[in-house]
Design an enzyme around this catalytic site. Sequence first.
Site, PDB file in Angstrom:
ATOM      1  CB  SER A 135      -0.899   0.006   1.239  1.00 17.67           C
ATOM      2  OG  SER A 135      -1.501   1.267   1.433  1.00 17.67           O
ATOM      3  CE1 TYR A 149      -3.138  -2.025   5.688  1.00 20.51           C
ATOM      4  CE2 TYR A 149      -2.610   0.211   5.010  1.00 20.51           C
ATOM      5  CZ  TYR A 149      -3.062  -1.063   4.708  1.00 20.51           C
ATOM      6  OH  TYR A 149      -3.432  -1.359   3.415  1.00 20.51           O
TER       7      TYR A 149
END
Length: 230
Positions: A135, A149
């Site tokens: 990501s 994350y």
Amino acid sequence: MAPTAVVTGSGSGLGRHIASLLAGNGYRVVIADVDGRAAEACARAIGPAARAVAADVREPGDLDRIVTAACELGDPSVLVNNAGGWSPRRQYPEAPADEWTATLALNLTAPMRLGQLMLEPMRAAGGGAIVNIASSAGVGAEPYGSPEYGAAKAGLIRFTTSAAGLARSHGVRVMCVVPGWIGLDRAHAEQARMDPADRLPLIPPSEIAGVVLDLVRRGASGTVVEMLEP
């Protein structure tokens, strides 16, 4: 015999797009998802070439069942580590350690563990490809809403480049896709609530799936593809 691909988190969203595209290009596909009903629905939509496995990739026993399903289908050659996300409640540092470490396990440890379990079956099948879905949260130096994350996705990118030597030792290429904001239903809904000036471009999931297929077919080990805009 058609080769087999494992796609985690493929009951819905980006994973379903990837699994469907691989199946449409001659792969048998293991649909692995923590939502067993979604996995079954995706497998039914794909047809006989797909097998659903209800699995939480953070659980070692579930990882074993994924690998077993791939070996039973035969010629396990592709792994797409797509499952990911973070706690919908608290993030680091408000979240207690068991919550933020669960995010690390889902986004970094699980892809490493499943990849490790797939190495020998892939080598026995003549080699293969692992594609990690990271990501844009894992790149840059700006603050991010879920530090755990962001850290996990940054680690997944670096793990990909660090593991490039597996192409030589095991015949398994390890690659990574780094998408920005993916144009799934929840992203469209969130953008609808935003001021137009604050909206970011959304990347069609079909475009990301196409990049994954291209990496599986032709990508070099250690390749990291950043897709920050459509």
